[in-house]
Design an enzyme around this catalytic site. Structure first.
Site, short mmCIF file in Angstrom:
data_model
loop_
_atom_site.label_atom_id
_atom_site.label_comp_id
_atom_site.label_asym_id
_atom_site.label_seq_id
_atom_site.Cartn_x
_atom_site.Cartn_y
_atom_site.Cartn_z
N HIS A 466 0.83 -1.20 0.00
CA HIS A 466 0.00 0.00 0.00
C HIS A 466 0.87 1.26 0.00
CE1 HIS A 466 -3.67 2.33 1.35
NE2 HIS A 466 -2.71 3.16 1.73
N GLU A 467 1.79 1.34 0.94
CA GLU A 467 2.62 2.54 1.03
C GLU A 467 3.52 2.69 -0.18
OE1 GLU A 467 1.75 4.66 3.06
OE2 GLU A 467 0.53 3.39 4.35
N HIS A 470 1.67 4.47 -2.93
CA HIS A 470 1.77 5.93 -2.81
C HIS A 470 3.11 6.41 -3.37
CE1 HIS A 470 -1.85 6.86 -0.65
NE2 HIS A 470 -1.54 6.16 0.42
N HIS A 473 3.27 6.35 -7.08
CA HIS A 473 2.47 7.45 -7.62
C HIS A 473 3.29 8.75 -7.62
CE1 HIS A 473 -1.67 9.73 -7.33
NE2 HIS A 473 -1.19 9.74 -8.56
#
Length: 682
Positions: A466-467, A470, A473
């Site tokens: 998940h991190e 980010h 992105h």
């Protein structure tokens, strides 16, 4: 003052974190703010014809420079706080808040912006720069640039006080978490708790010259007690300590909540909005508080039958294992017991297959295969703790995209949870070439023991992916206008790339790249994988309703309580939380143990009136990953399409447009229900 004497002022790509001391913070940040104010005045007072080069470019440059100089200090407060560092940062925090407010209401700048917007040059801008100009104009209006002088003065006071209160809220949670310790002297009280956590409790006690097992309130210490300890009074004690942090004593956050809500409402009133959610959401995908509430309401109605079935299952199982009734501190224990019975699986069975560095290596392999991005580790000295590691990202076309730090283990001086932060936003240069991005991903994972590697449970594996989503992105952004690049997107869009990456942690082909026993090298057995996947939707209704409760209560706080918060007592906040959580709770007792006083997402973490965005984005990610499932989870062509339409595009277009470009249609609102609750759920 220069970077030789104050590392806060370093212009190096990598901040010299190892050199930053508390004494550097105040003079360094004040120097940055003074320089920036002078530059702002120069832009505002310029006699040059208003143009992109004389208004927008210098404004973007100075604001980005200030952010990049200040971020290292705020980062250190989150990961390596000391009393001296806290004091120094808090001393300049009001000045930082005042600076950002003053920039956005500066009348000279505002006049220059409006004048530029009327020029032929502005009207001939390409779509990207036209978008940035329009959003900048809106940002100034939303910030209060059109208010009369007394309104602008009051707005600055509001924002300065809010920044101070929100920082204090976070500090109280950190301090309350660090202050608690429970020494267990009878090992029998830890019956049921796996060997790994027991060893960590034992080590923690020995480090303080104590004889026994020391339990703290960092989550890797709390979770094993709640999930595995047969000792019900022990579960109750730890659960109560964890959920009631900051309700009283030196770290009481109740009055802070009242004041924060009142100030947010006053800010919305001052700017002409009917509510704080309407103010916050105007520039997000939801657009209005009403639309966000409708989203929560509709999804709650669809989730309710599955939640009720999960509640019934928990109650029945609690009775079957001899508990008189289901109490709040029993849920994790009963749920884990039932999961083990139904699927013959628990987190500890999976942990040996997920050593941290092996998981990272597998993740990096997936990213290279799907997106053409190679991750390479480098040894550097400029770090804030020995646990910190540093990596660089290179695209297969030869571009050095950026770099990032990792900081995965809990410490008392580090805040709870997991997060990603951007240090430097790079992107294409006007003259050609590419400036790399820089970021950090942090967590509070189960730490290594003795000579063994850190072994993660599957939830922690998902968090790591998940991190990194980010981070990807941020670091793959190729938007020429950097203010629209990377993570500078609508808050209810920013979670899409992060939650999207979690999907690979459930796919056999992906797990085969890294899910191997840390001692034998044996891959995750097929039957264990099958049981893991079979258990994926277990208590899905319970988990989803929990998220819905947070998003719904967040909006209710800012819609209903905030308008009368100025006259509210701290007890009223607690009662409001109890009544609003009650429809999502098994009983009155469950509602009593709400988390408002430690809910950092709402009161210090930027999610105020926006917590719904987690599930909003999850709807998008559940739908979008369906394309990979149909075309191949390692499809380079699909990965490139995702890069081209979403990852690299930042806020260059509206998120709805980017989603349609990737999927060829609007989102399917029932995709999340099908994934989390079952194929027939929708």
């Amino acid at each position: 003052m220069n970077s030789d004497t104050n590392p806060i002022l370093s212009e190096d790509f990598r901040t010299p974190f190892h050199r930053i001391e508390a004494a550097h913070v105040e003079p360094g940040i004040r120097s940055v703010l003074t320089t920036a104010k002078d530059r702002i005045e120069e832009i505002a007072a310029s006699e040059k014809l208003p143009s992109w080069a004389s208004v927008m470019e210098p404004l973007d440059t100075v604001t980005r420079w200030v952010s990049e100089r200040i971020t290292p200090a705020s980062h250190l407060v989150a990961v390596a706080e000391t009393p001296e560092l806290r004091e120094a940062y808090n001393a300049v925090l009001p000045e930082i808040a005042a600076f950002w407010t003053q920039v956005s209401i500066h009348q000279g700048l505002w006049s220059r912006l409006k004048a530029y917007a009327e020029t032929d040059d502005a009207k001939a801008l390409d779509p990207l720069r036209a978008r940035h100009l329009a959003k900048t104009i809106r940002d100034f209006r939303r910030a209060g640039a059109d208010l009369p002088p007394e309104g602008r003065a009051r707005l600055e006071e509001l924002k300065v006080e809010l920044s101070t209160l929100q920082q204090r809220f976070s500090e109280n949670v950190l301090d309350a978490t660090a202050a608690y310790e429970l020494l267990v002297e009878d090992e029998a009280r830890l019956d049921g708790v796996p060997e790994g956590p027991r060893n960590r409790y034992r080590t923690a006690a020995r480090e303080k010259d104590l004889d026994g097992w020391l339990i703290t309130l960092d989550f890797p210490a709390v979770e094993p007690i709640l999930k595995y300890a047969h000792d019900r009074p022990l579960r109750r004690e730890i659960f109560t300590a964890y959920t009631t942090r900051c309700r009283q004593g030196d770290h009481d956050n109740r009055e802070l909540i009242v004041r924060v809500l009142a100030l947010r409402q006053e800010l919305a009133d001052l700017l002409g909005y009917s509510s704080y959610p309407d103010y916050v959401l105007e520039e997000r995908m939801a657009r209005t508080g009403e639309q966000a509430r409708r989203f929560e309401h509709d999804l709650t109605a669809k989730t309710l039958p599955y939640w009720q079935a999960d509640v019934d299952a928990l109650r029945e199982h609690a009775a079957r294992i001899g508990l008189d009734e289901l109490r709040p501190w029993d849920v994790s224990y009963v749920s884990e017991h039932l999961r083990k019975e139904k699927f013959d699986i628990d987190d500890e069975m999976l942990r040996p297959y997920f050593p941290l560095e092996q998981v990272e290596s597998g993740l990096f392999g997936i990213v290279q295969r799907v997106f053409g991005v190679e991750v390479r580790e480098r040894n550097i000295d400029e770090v804030w703790h020995p646990d910190v590691r540093y990596f660089e990202l290179h695209h297969e076309d030869g571009t050095w995209l950026g770099a990032f730090y990792t900081d995965w283990f809990p410490r008392k001086e580090k805040r709870q949870g997991a997060w990603m932060n951007d240090f430097v936003t790079g992107g294409p240069r006007a003259e050609g070439g590419f400036d790399p991005h820089l970021g950090v991903i942090c967590g509070n994972f189960t730490p290594p023991e003795d000579d063994a590697p850190a072994l993660l449970n599957h939830r922690e594996v998902q968090t790591l992916f998940h991190e990194f989503g980010h981070l990807l992105h941020h670091c793959t952004s190729r938007v020429p206008v950097r203010a629209l690049g990377g993570l500078n997107v609508a808050w209810d869009w920013v979670e899409l790339p992060s939650q999207f990456m979690e999907n690979w942690t459930w796919e056999r082909e992906a797990l085969d790249l890294f899910a191997r026993h840390h001692e034998t090298g044996e891959p995750l057995p097929a039957d264990l994988f099958g049981r893991m996947v079979a258990a994926r939707r277990f208590m899905g209704g319970w988990r989803q309703m929990r998220q819905l409760s947070f998003g719904t209560v967040d909006l209710a706080l800012h819609d209903e309580l905030a308008p009368r918060a100025a006259g509210a007592a701290p007890e009223e906040v607690m009662e409001f939380g109890r009544t609003r959580f009650l429809p999502f709770s098994v009983s009155e007792e469950f509602a009593e143990f709400h988390i408002l006083t430690s809910f950092t997402h709402l009161f210090s973490g930027g999610y105020a009136a926006g917590y719904y965005s987690y599930l909003w984005s999850e709807v998008l990610d559940a739908d979008a990953f369906g394309r990979f499932l149909g075309e191949g989870i390692f499809s380079r062509e699909t990965g490139q399409a995702y890069m081209d339409t979403i990852l690299t595009r930042g806020d260059s277009e509206d998120p709805e447009v980017l989603f349609r470009r990737f999927m060829g249609r609007d989102p399917d609102p029932d995709a999340l229900i099908r994934r989390n609750l079952g194929p027939g759920a929708a």
